[in-house]
Design a protein around this motif. Sequence first.
Motif, PDB file in Angstrom:
ATOM      1  N   VAL A  88      76.375  35.798  65.962  1.00  0.00           N
ATOM      2  CA  VAL A  88      75.245  36.504  66.555  1.00  0.00           C
ATOM      3  C   VAL A  88      73.958  36.175  65.816  1.00  0.00           C
ATOM      4  O   VAL A  88      73.975  35.779  64.656  1.00  0.00           O
ATOM      5  N   VAL A  89      72.849  36.365  66.506  1.00  0.00           N
ATOM      6  CA  VAL A  89      71.537  36.204  65.888  1.00  0.00           C
ATOM      7  C   VAL A  89      71.200  37.503  65.179  1.00  0.00           C
ATOM      8  O   VAL A  89      71.378  38.587  65.729  1.00  0.00           O
ATOM      9  N   GLU A  90      70.737  37.367  63.948  1.00  0.00           N
ATOM     10  CA  GLU A  90      70.398  38.555  63.175  1.00  0.00           C
ATOM     11  C   GLU A  90      69.067  38.349  62.475  1.00  0.00           C
ATOM     12  O   GLU A  90      68.667  37.233  62.161  1.00  0.00           O
ATOM     13  N   GLY A  91      68.398  39.460  62.256  1.00  0.00           N
ATOM     14  CA  GLY A  91      67.164  39.497  61.488  1.00  0.00           C
ATOM     15  C   GLY A  91      67.207  40.741  60.626  1.00  0.00           C
ATOM     16  O   GLY A  91      68.192  41.478  60.638  1.00  0.00           O
ATOM     17  N   CYS A  92      66.144  40.996  59.876  1.00  0.00           N
ATOM     18  CA  CYS A  92      66.131  42.137  58.976  1.00  0.00           C
ATOM     19  C   CYS A  92      64.693  42.578  58.743  1.00  0.00           C
ATOM     20  O   CYS A  92      63.808  41.733  58.549  1.00  0.00           O
ATOM     21  N   LEU A  93      64.476  43.871  58.742  1.00  0.00           N
ATOM     22  CA  LEU A  93      63.142  44.407  58.488  1.00  0.00           C
ATOM     23  C   LEU A  93      62.632  44.012  57.104  1.00  0.00           C
ATOM     24  O   LEU A  93      61.426  43.945  56.884  1.00  0.00           O
ATOM     25  N   SER A  94      63.548  43.753  56.172  1.00  0.00           N
ATOM     26  CA  SER A  94      63.153  43.363  54.819  1.00  0.00           C
ATOM     27  C   SER A  94      62.955  41.858  54.671  1.00  0.00           C
ATOM     28  O   SER A  94      62.575  41.381  53.601  1.00  0.00           O
TER      29      SER A  94
END
Length: 163
Positions: A88-94
């Motif tokens: 899956v594609v993931e990102g992060c607020l940090s």
Amino acid sequence: MALRKILTEGDEQLLKHSRKVEKFDDRLHTLIDDMRETLENSGGVGLAAPQVGILRRVVVLLDVNKEPEEMVELVNPEVIEQKGSERVVEGCLSVPGVYGYVTRPTWAKIRAQDRFGNWFEREGEGIVAQCFCHETEHLDGHLFTEKVEEYIDPENMQGGDEE
């Protein structure tokens, strides 16, 4: 309630192990309320206490599989079961503006306490299972970038979620 500053990659706090919550008091409730408000204003799906500089095992996340979406509060969470896997594609607020492919379970069960100390279990699939895993990893001082198999150019992205 107050908006809290979300720490970004490079801040040492993000790499530290969070301590178990043992006091279920007004300070904890204020933290959870502030994290809820911060998440609502961030455009993300999940937020762990270390991301706002508090080394406690606390997570808030949106269960986007519920209609309407439901904000879930997890104190001392642990993933106790998982099934399947998907890339899956993931990102992060940090880690703003960075996205990549990671492999996550398609289903997961989490055990946690609520803001009053009561234990419960909750299941999630898809992005909710992904979020359970992503956020609990924050509590152990890990960022999703450690799991990225391939980075994605944000300009060419077709989907993805910041957690």
